[in-house]
Design a protein around this motif. Structure first.
Motif, short mmCIF file in Angstrom:
data_model
loop_
_atom_site.label_atom_id
_atom_site.label_comp_id
_atom_site.label_asym_id
_atom_site.label_seq_id
_atom_site.Cartn_x
_atom_site.Cartn_y
_atom_site.Cartn_z
N ALA A 141 -5.62 11.48 8.36
CA ALA A 141 -5.99 10.32 7.54
C ALA A 141 -4.73 9.55 7.16
O ALA A 141 -4.68 8.32 7.25
N ALA A 142 -3.68 10.28 6.74
CA ALA A 142 -2.44 9.60 6.34
C ALA A 142 -1.84 8.86 7.54
O ALA A 142 -1.38 7.72 7.42
N LEU B 298 -3.60 10.19 -2.04
CA LEU B 298 -3.97 9.07 -2.91
C LEU B 298 -3.44 7.77 -2.31
O LEU B 298 -2.32 7.73 -1.78
N VAL B 299 -4.27 6.75 -2.40
CA VAL B 299 -3.87 5.42 -1.92
C VAL B 299 -3.70 4.52 -3.14
O VAL B 299 -4.60 4.42 -3.97
N HIS B 300 -2.54 3.91 -3.24
CA HIS B 300 -2.25 2.99 -4.34
C HIS B 300 -2.06 1.61 -3.72
O HIS B 300 -1.18 1.42 -2.90
N VAL B 301 -2.94 0.69 -4.09
CA VAL B 301 -2.87 -0.66 -3.54
C VAL B 301 -2.36 -1.60 -4.63
O VAL B 301 -2.89 -1.60 -5.75
N VAL B 302 -1.35 -2.38 -4.30
CA VAL B 302 -0.83 -3.36 -5.25
C VAL B 302 -1.14 -4.75 -4.71
O VAL B 302 -0.76 -5.08 -3.58
N THR B 303 -1.85 -5.55 -5.51
CA THR B 303 -2.18 -6.91 -5.09
C THR B 303 -1.44 -7.90 -5.98
O THR B 303 -0.79 -7.49 -6.96
N ASP B 304 -1.57 -9.19 -5.67
CA ASP B 304 -0.89 -10.19 -6.51
C ASP B 304 -1.58 -10.34 -7.86
O ASP B 304 -1.08 -11.03 -8.73
N ILE C 28 0.87 -1.18 0.00
CA ILE C 28 0.00 0.00 0.00
C ILE C 28 0.91 1.23 0.00
O ILE C 28 1.78 1.35 0.86
N GLU C 29 0.70 2.10 -0.98
CA GLU C 29 1.49 3.35 -1.03
C GLU C 29 0.56 4.54 -0.76
O GLU C 29 -0.56 4.57 -1.27
N LEU C 30 1.07 5.49 -0.01
CA LEU C 30 0.32 6.73 0.25
C LEU C 30 1.05 7.87 -0.44
O LEU C 30 2.23 8.12 -0.16
N HIS C 31 0.36 8.54 -1.34
CA HIS C 31 0.97 9.65 -2.09
C HIS C 31 0.29 10.95 -1.68
O HIS C 31 -0.94 11.04 -1.72
#
Ligand code: NPG
Length: 403
Positions: free
Chosen positions: A66-67, A36-42, A9-12
């Protein structure tokens, strides 16, 4: 097929200048601070936008909070839970979403997104932070399935009617110029921000500009008190679609009194936190129209429940806005295409807010689609995040959470 597993999970954090300052009864914004939340899944990735503002003025939530709550509590819990669910169970219960009615195939599988709210329920409140995570997971899951948000939500329209929210202006002339510009662009409804001292005169002037048939509504963002009921009731003279949230979030009783004192429908925004508070406010007579903002309700899945409940009670809803970039806007437009959304939303074109958007811009249609936005039809939100811009506009390095 196994549920997707969250790998990262990345927070930008971005600072995006607004094309013009936006003033409400609680403050003035010139730059939108975006999380922005960037979620990377398999099995793919997705993006979600947190609607919390720079300051805790519209609600108790704000972007630093929130962050922080995502970094310290929500993100790690989601990553740990998905690891556990994938190894122990292989799937999760989507029943709470799957039981909703409506056209389309809403009940079809988004088990990972449908489990987010319960995984995060151990943290009190922080709906905007939770909603951003859920939106990113939903985007990732739908992209992996090749389904659009509109299709998954049960959208019944390809285009949605757009309104525009007009901030408090320095002068009446500037307000009228701004409104005239939006009418020219094709917007189908005008919403004016009001506050004590900026109400009857600007509303009267804009009504005159629009003529009797122009759709007009007002939003007070909790700026009034019970003593103002006679003044607010006198807005009946201007044929408004609705008066939005004149009193404090917790004060349903005064909204009931206003609803009894005026003809104009009273609409709640800040007070509606989920399906329970929506039904309660409707039952009490505090609201006869509901502004649905998914971020304020903890996500799109709860927003769908509020839509369904309002529809069953014959209460019209419309989609609010929180100055979203194309990421949040895409999902809002998909939501606004559901059948209960019978009033134009604050789903304006990207250009109303930003000179450049972090996705391809949303632009108003022409001809029969004048004043409308097209519902994205490609998988997930249907928009592409311009990652180069996310990096360029970053106010600080991203926070990265991993398994
Ligand atoms: O078009 O996105 C938009 C803005 C709509 O007026 C709007 N939003 O109170 O509804 C609101 C207001 C708002 C914006 C509130 C930003 C909080 C932050």
């Amino acid at each position: 097929m196994n549920d997707p597993v969250i790998e990262r999970i990345e927070l930008h954090r971005l600072e995006v200048p607004l094309v013009r300052p936006f003033e409400t009864s609680f403050g003035r914004e010139t730059v939108r601070e975006v999380l922005l939340v960037h979620v990377v899944t398999d099995s793919g990735e997705g993006w979600g936008e947190c609607v919390a503002g720079r300051d805790p003025f519209y609600s108790g939530e704000y972007v630093d909070g929130a962050a922080s709550v995502i970094e310290r509590y929500l993100g790690p819990a989601l990553i740990a839970e998905r690891g556990r669910a994938a190894t122990e169970h292989g799937s999760t219960d989507a029943a709470s979403w799957a039981t909703t009615d409506g056209p389309g195939s809403r009940g079809a599988s988004v088990p990972l997104a449908a489990s987010v709210a319960s995984t995060l329920a151990f943290v009190a409140g922080h709906r905007m932070a939770k909603g951003a995570l859920e939106a990113a997971v939903l985007d990732a899951e739908l992209r992996a399935q090749g389904r659009s948000m509109g299709e998954a939500f049960g959208a019944t329209r390809d285009w949605v009617d757009c309104g525009v929210s007009v901030g408090i202006a320095p002068t009446l002339d500037e307000l009228l110029d701004e409104v005239a510009g939006y009418v020219e662009e094709g917007y189908r409804r005008i919403k004016l921000k009001i506050k004590p001292g900026w109400d009857l005169v600007p509303v009267g002037a804009v009504r005159e500009l629009l003529g009797p048939d122009g759709l007009l509504q007002v939003d007070a963002n909790t700026a009034y008190s019970a003593d103002d009921i006679p003044l607010l009731a006198s807005l009946d003279a201007f044929g408004l679609l609705l008066i939005e949230q004149p009193f404090a979030e917790e004060d349903l009783a005064t909204h009931v009194r206003l609803a009894e004192a005026c003809e104009t429908p009273v609409c709640l925004d800040e007070s509606i936190l989920d399906v329970m508070t929506a039904i309660d406010a409707i039952d009490r007579g505090a609201t006869s129209v509901v502004n649905i903002k998914p971020g304020r309700m903890g996500g799109y899945l709860e927003a769908l429940r509020v839509h369904d409940a309002c529809r069953a009670l014959d209460v019209p809803v419309w989609c609010g806005g929180m100055l979203e970039t194309g990421i949040g806007r895409a999902a809002n437009v998909a939501l606004a295409a559901l059948p209960g959304f019978t009033l134009p939303g604050d789903t304006s074109a990207s250009g109303r807010y930003f000179a450049e958007d972090v996705t391809e811009p949303f632009m108003l249609g022409s001809g029969a689609h004048r004043g409308q936005l097209e519902v994205p039809a490609t998988p997930g939100t249907g928009v592409t995040v311009r990652e180069q811009l996310v990096r360029e506009w970053a106010g600080r390095p991203p926070v990265v959470l991993t398994r």
